[in-house]
Design a protein around this motif. Structure first.
Motif, PDB file in Angstrom:
ATOM      1  N   SER A  36      -7.353  16.099   3.721  1.00  0.00           N
ATOM      2  CA  SER A  36      -7.471  16.789   4.989  1.00  0.00           C
ATOM      3  C   SER A  36      -6.257  16.325   5.785  1.00  0.00           C
ATOM      4  O   SER A  36      -6.173  15.167   6.202  1.00  0.00           O
ATOM      5  CB  SER A  36      -8.773  16.399   5.683  1.00  0.00           C
ATOM      6  OG  SER A  36      -8.845  17.026   6.934  1.00  0.00           O
ATOM      7  N   ALA A  38      -4.418  -4.392  10.428  1.00  0.00           N
ATOM      8  CA  ALA A  38      -5.266  -5.417   9.800  1.00  0.00           C
ATOM      9  C   ALA A  38      -4.402  -6.480   9.125  1.00  0.00           C
ATOM     10  O   ALA A  38      -4.659  -7.688   9.274  1.00  0.00           O
ATOM     11  CB  ALA A  38      -6.205  -4.770   8.787  1.00  0.00           C
ATOM     12  N   CYS A  39      -3.378  -6.060   8.410  1.00  0.00           N
ATOM     13  CA  CYS A  39      -2.501  -7.024   7.727  1.00  0.00           C
ATOM     14  C   CYS A  39      -1.780  -7.907   8.753  1.00  0.00           C
ATOM     15  O   CYS A  39      -1.627  -9.111   8.555  1.00  0.00           O
ATOM     16  CB  CYS A  39      -1.488  -6.293   6.848  1.00  0.00           C
ATOM     17  SG  CYS A  39      -2.245  -5.489   5.413  1.00  0.00           S
ATOM     18  N   GLU A  41      -5.532   4.167  -2.219  1.00  0.00           N
ATOM     19  CA  GLU A  41      -5.891   3.280  -1.108  1.00  0.00           C
ATOM     20  C   GLU A  41      -6.707   3.955  -0.009  1.00  0.00           C
ATOM     21  O   GLU A  41      -7.209   3.278   0.878  1.00  0.00           O
ATOM     22  CB  GLU A  41      -4.618   2.697  -0.474  1.00  0.00           C
ATOM     23  CG  GLU A  41      -3.736   1.923  -1.452  1.00  0.00           C
ATOM     24  CD  GLU A  41      -4.323   0.545  -1.818  1.00  0.00           C
ATOM     25  OE1 GLU A  41      -5.436   0.234  -1.380  1.00  0.00           O
ATOM     26  OE2 GLU A  41      -3.631  -0.190  -2.545  1.00  0.00           O
ATOM     27  N   GLN A  90      -4.299  12.838   8.512  1.00  0.00           N
ATOM     28  CA  GLN A  90      -5.042  11.593   8.706  1.00  0.00           C
ATOM     29  C   GLN A  90      -4.372  10.361   8.100  1.00  0.00           C
ATOM     30  O   GLN A  90      -4.679   9.227   8.473  1.00  0.00           O
ATOM     31  CB  GLN A  90      -6.467  11.723   8.148  1.00  0.00           C
ATOM     32  CG  GLN A  90      -7.248  12.835   8.850  1.00  0.00           C
ATOM     33  CD  GLN A  90      -8.711  12.919   8.433  1.00  0.00           C
ATOM     34  OE1 GLN A  90      -9.288  11.970   7.930  1.00  0.00           O
ATOM     35  NE2 GLN A  90      -9.320  14.072   8.664  1.00  0.00           N
ATOM     36  N   VAL A  95      -8.832   7.960   1.270  1.00  0.00           N
ATOM     37  CA  VAL A  95      -9.201   9.349   1.005  1.00  0.00           C
ATOM     38  C   VAL A  95      -8.305  10.223   1.873  1.00  0.00           C
ATOM     39  O   VAL A  95      -8.361  10.149   3.101  1.00  0.00           O
ATOM     40  CB  VAL A  95     -10.688   9.589   1.338  1.00  0.00           C
ATOM     41  CG1 VAL A  95     -11.026  11.070   1.244  1.00  0.00           C
ATOM     42  CG2 VAL A  95     -11.576   8.775   0.412  1.00  0.00           C
ATOM     43  N   SER A  99      -2.622   7.678  10.358  1.00  0.00           N
ATOM     44  CA  SER A  99      -3.575   6.879  11.139  1.00  0.00           C
ATOM     45  C   SER A  99      -4.222   5.802  10.272  1.00  0.00           C
ATOM     46  O   SER A  99      -4.353   4.645  10.700  1.00  0.00           O
ATOM     47  CB  SER A  99      -4.683   7.775  11.703  1.00  0.00           C
ATOM     48  OG  SER A  99      -4.156   8.846  12.435  1.00  0.00           O
ATOM     49  N   ILE A 100      -4.618   6.173   9.066  1.00  0.00           N
ATOM     50  CA  ILE A 100      -5.250   5.194   8.170  1.00  0.00           C
ATOM     51  C   ILE A 100      -4.241   4.091   7.844  1.00  0.00           C
ATOM     52  O   ILE A 100      -4.571   2.895   7.864  1.00  0.00           O
ATOM     53  CB  ILE A 100      -5.759   5.870   6.876  1.00  0.00           C
ATOM     54  CG1 ILE A 100      -6.770   6.983   7.210  1.00  0.00           C
ATOM     55  CG2 ILE A 100      -6.411   4.844   5.946  1.00  0.00           C
ATOM     56  CD1 ILE A 100      -7.177   7.840   5.996  1.00  0.00           C
ATOM     57  N   LEU A 146      -1.807   3.115   9.672  1.00  0.00           N
ATOM     58  CA  LEU A 146      -1.665   2.285  10.863  1.00  0.00           C
ATOM     59  C   LEU A 146      -2.779   1.242  10.910  1.00  0.00           C
ATOM     60  O   LEU A 146      -2.527   0.065  11.220  1.00  0.00           O
ATOM     61  CB  LEU A 146      -1.701   3.170  12.119  1.00  0.00           C
ATOM     62  CG  LEU A 146      -1.805   2.452  13.465  1.00  0.00           C
ATOM     63  CD1 LEU A 146      -0.593   1.558  13.701  1.00  0.00           C
ATOM     64  CD2 LEU A 146      -1.949   3.473  14.604  1.00  0.00           C
ATOM     65  N   GLY A 147      -4.000   1.657  10.597  1.00  0.00           N
ATOM     66  CA  GLY A 147      -5.121   0.717  10.584  1.00  0.00           C
ATOM     67  C   GLY A 147      -4.901  -0.405   9.581  1.00  0.00           C
ATOM     68  O   GLY A 147      -5.150  -1.585   9.874  1.00  0.00           O
ATOM     69  N   ILE A 148      -4.425  -0.040   8.394  1.00  0.00           N
ATOM     70  CA  ILE A 148      -4.155  -1.060   7.369  1.00  0.00           C
ATOM     71  C   ILE A 148      -3.054  -2.004   7.862  1.00  0.00           C
ATOM     72  O   ILE A 148      -3.154  -3.229   7.722  1.00  0.00           O
ATOM     73  CB  ILE A 148      -3.754  -0.394   6.035  1.00  0.00           C
ATOM     74  CG1 ILE A 148      -4.920   0.449   5.485  1.00  0.00           C
ATOM     75  CG2 ILE A 148      -3.327  -1.440   5.005  1.00  0.00           C
ATOM     76  CD1 ILE A 148      -4.553   1.339   4.300  1.00  0.00           C
ATOM     77  N   LEU A 160     -10.949   7.146  -3.375  1.00  0.00           N
ATOM     78  CA  LEU A 160     -11.005   5.689  -3.551  1.00  0.00           C
ATOM     79  C   LEU A 160     -11.621   5.259  -4.875  1.00  0.00           C
ATOM     80  O   LEU A 160     -11.534   4.092  -5.246  1.00  0.00           O
ATOM     81  CB  LEU A 160     -11.781   5.056  -2.395  1.00  0.00           C
ATOM     82  CG  LEU A 160     -10.970   4.841  -1.114  1.00  0.00           C
ATOM     83  CD1 LEU A 160     -11.881   4.333  -0.007  1.00  0.00           C
ATOM     84  CD2 LEU A 160      -9.835   3.857  -1.350  1.00  0.00           C
ATOM     85  N   TYR A 165       0.837  -1.198   0.000  1.00  0.00           N
ATOM     86  CA  TYR A 165       0.000   0.000   0.000  1.00  0.00           C
ATOM     87  C   TYR A 165       0.877   1.254   0.000  1.00  0.00           C
ATOM     88  O   TYR A 165       1.908   1.280   0.664  1.00  0.00           O
ATOM     89  CB  TYR A 165      -0.864   0.057   1.272  1.00  0.00           C
ATOM     90  CG  TYR A 165      -1.962  -0.975   1.379  1.00  0.00           C
ATOM     91  CD1 TYR A 165      -1.682  -2.304   1.691  1.00  0.00           C
ATOM     92  CD2 TYR A 165      -3.296  -0.610   1.205  1.00  0.00           C
ATOM     93  CE1 TYR A 165      -2.705  -3.242   1.814  1.00  0.00           C
ATOM     94  CE2 TYR A 165      -4.329  -1.539   1.336  1.00  0.00           C
ATOM     95  CZ  TYR A 165      -4.022  -2.852   1.642  1.00  0.00           C
ATOM     96  OH  TYR A 165      -5.035  -3.761   1.779  1.00  0.00           O
TER      97      TYR A 165
END
Lengths: 312, 280
Positions: free
Chosen positions: B119, B133-134, B114, B122, B116, B125-126, B128-130, B108, B65
């Motif tokens: 702004s 999850a991986c 991968e 952010q 939005v 953080s996004i 980090l979430g991905i 997207l 990503y």
């Protein structure tokens, strides 16, 4: 009537659904004992993320988890979920249509002791105005559980408001909750009250008292605040002489405003709104004290019904 | 060892990306030339050498990503994705139009994008979430995220920095485009965020630095950063805003500036000169 905790129902539903769905994950901002997401932490510690007192990062992180295939449930107080992380919901989640479920706990005035900073008079109003968002507001513990199941089935961002206090259980265990559907919880023919959340209970009490006076009022549980469908509203409003709305939220941009605008062209009957009159909350010893202070009691609702009917 | 042929190849791609960006902006329209061209080398290295991706299967489960937290540099990402075949070249010519696919900021709806972003603050953080999850799925995907230096004043970035080190995420590599100029002036004058390396290190990250327009150095630094285990890593790229265009270098006016006909032609002329040097 038996009262049960909606928060506990939320946490327990997450645990139950988490057993069969390994994609469900939960994120918290140090309020897990209040939101009851700690139950999920106990059951599945590896799928629970304590994000610290950092709601903005928590919200965008949830978006990332969703974009990579998880079904994240973000829990914190409604006021922080909707306010502190507004732009994160807007950009990271809503524009992206990320499959994130946001739990705005201790919504409305229900966190009675903590006062203005912790009570949310505007959370649902804010989130409803964001495109792509679905907004739910359960009436009791049983509906909360049904909603959490529906949230997992639905692919897309959802915001659910959870009351902090125990509320009477009125939802049948076998109700097939559907997002967008409204439920009649008290029969009547003269007027209809479209109520949401805790106000449904006060509306039922009002309808019962009005019945003693010979006034027959149907009460509708509007547990989906968005989408609000005109067809659903028309089902119940079509044959009534008056309409009342009741919500524990700011009247500006609230459910009442929306119902009025949806029905205006088709049904010209008197309408009254019971809502918070553009004020912040305040501290009180009990939830009931606050509902009285902000004119959200069964008496206030009954009065609104009579006023509307008088003009009919 | 990074071989010379690879460096040469990536230099040519970098040049092509800059051509694409200039042509996308065109004459008389605002476009983020400055922050796009400071990232040209990094985009070439990541998209054309480091990352595992497939333009015919943009959402392949095994893909790496790349998120631009500094979403305003979307043009350079669009250029790379287009050169890789994620969407047709015709889209570059109608970027930001009502009819086109390519939005003003990453969206997207665009193959290869991968998240939005736009702004500011952010994207980490996004990412980090991905990454979380991986890791939960025991997948080997690597997540790359690019931040701006002006963006370092966003508080959410530092929340994310703390969270990534708390979770000991090591499938995430961040880049900081240290080009020293933001929308309205030099970062040191507008809002100084000094000692970035020490800040990130004190937030629990392994910090690397590299010249940002030296392809060999970027590759070698990424390899070192990816070898770090048990903590997140960041590469601070010492870059020049507007790199490659004499009128735009170090110049805040071309953060989102407009080229007139003469400036546009000059931009192409300078790229042509670079092309001759590469072919020499």
């Amino acid at each position: 009537m038996k009262k049960e905790s909606l928060r506990k129902a939320y946490g327990q539903a997450l645990v139950e659904l988490g057993a069969s769905n390994p994609d469900i994950v939960a994120l918290e901002a140090d309020l897990g004992k209040s939101t009851m997401s700690y139950l999920f932490k106990q059951a599945y510690p590896e799928r629970f993320f304590e994000m610290g007192i950092a709601e903005q990062n928590m919200t965008s992180t949830a978006a990332g988890l969703a974009l990579a295939g998880k079904i994240p449930f973000v829990s914190t107080f409604a006021v922080f979920a909707s306010g502190r992380a507004y732009d994160q919901i807007r950009c990271s989640i809503a524009i992206a249509k990320a499959n994130v479920k946001i739990c705005g706990s201790s919504c409305g005035l229900s966190d009675f002791g903590d006062g203005k900073t912790h009570q949310s008079v505007e959370d649902a109003n804010i989130i409803r105005s964001i495109p792509n968002m679905t907004v739910l507001n359960p009436v009791d513990a049983v509906e909360t559980k049904q909603m959490v199941e529906a949230m997992v089935r639905y692919k897309g961002p959802v915001y659910i408001r959870i009351n902090r206090n125990e509320l009477p259980v009125i939802t049948p265990e076998d109700q097939k909750f559907q997002i967008g559907k409204m439920y009649s919880v008290h029969d009547g023919k003269d007027a209809v009250i479209f109520a949401t959340g805790a106000m449904v209970h006060n509306s039922i009490s009002a309808a019962q008292e009005l019945m003693q006076e010979g006034i027959s009022v149907e009460v509708i549980n509007v547990s989906t605040l968005k989408p609000l469908s005109k067809e659903e509203l028309m089902r119940f409003a079509r044959d009534k002489q008056a309409i009342v709305t009741a919500e524990e939220a700011n009247r500006i941009g609230g459910m009442g405003d929306t119902i009025a605008s949806l029905l205006f062209n088709d049904i010209r009957v008197p309408m009254e709104h019971v809502a918070i009159d553009d004020q912040f909350g305040t501290s009180a010893y009990t939830y009931e004290d606050l509902l009285t202070c902000y004119k959200l009691t069964k008496e206030d609702i009954a009065k609104a019904v009579k006023t509307a009917l008088k003009h009919a | 060892m990074v071989d010379d042929a690879l460096v040469k190849k990536l230099e040519r791609i970098t040049l092509q990306l800059r051509y694409d960006v200039v042509q996308m902006i065109g004459v008389g329209k605002a476009g983020h030339l400055g922050g796009s061209s400071s990232l040209a080398e990094l985009m070439a290295v990541l998209y054309f050498y480091v990352m595992k991706i497939d333009s015919s299967n943009p959402t392949a489960a095994w893909r790496d990503y790349l998120l631009l937290s500094k979403g305003h540099a979307a043009l350079i990402q669009y250029a790379a994705l287009c050169e890789l075949g994620f969407f047709p070249r015709s889209e570059l010519h109608r970027v930001k139009s009502l009819e086109g696919l390519l939005q003003g900021h990453p969206d997207l709806s665009i193959p290869g994008i991968e998240a939005v972003t736009g702004s500011l603050g952010q994207g980490l953080s996004i990412s980090l979430g991905i990454a979380l999850a991986c890791r939960l799925d025991q997948k080997k995907n690597h997540i790359y995220v690019v931040m701006g230096d002006g963006e370092q004043s966003e508080g959410q970035l530092w929340e994310a920095a703390m969270a990534a080190s708390n979770f000991k995420v090591d499938n995430l590599t961040a880049f900081l485009d240290w080009n020293k100029v933001q929308a309205t002036g030099a970062t040191k004058d507008i809002f100084s965020v000094p000692d970035l390396g020490r800040k990130w290190a004190s937030f629990g990250w392994e910090v690397f630095e590299s010249p940002g327009h030296d392809i060999r150095s970027i590759i070698e630094t990424i390899e070192k950063a990816k070898a770090v285990k048990g903590k997140p890593s960041i590469v601070i790229l010492d870059t020049v805003k507007g790199k490659g265009f004499s009128f735009a270098e170090h110049n805040a006016a071309f953060h989102n500036g407009i080229m007139d006909q003469a400036t546009y032609e000059q931009a192409l002329k300078e790229l042509d000169q670079k092309k001759r040097e590469l072919n020499a």
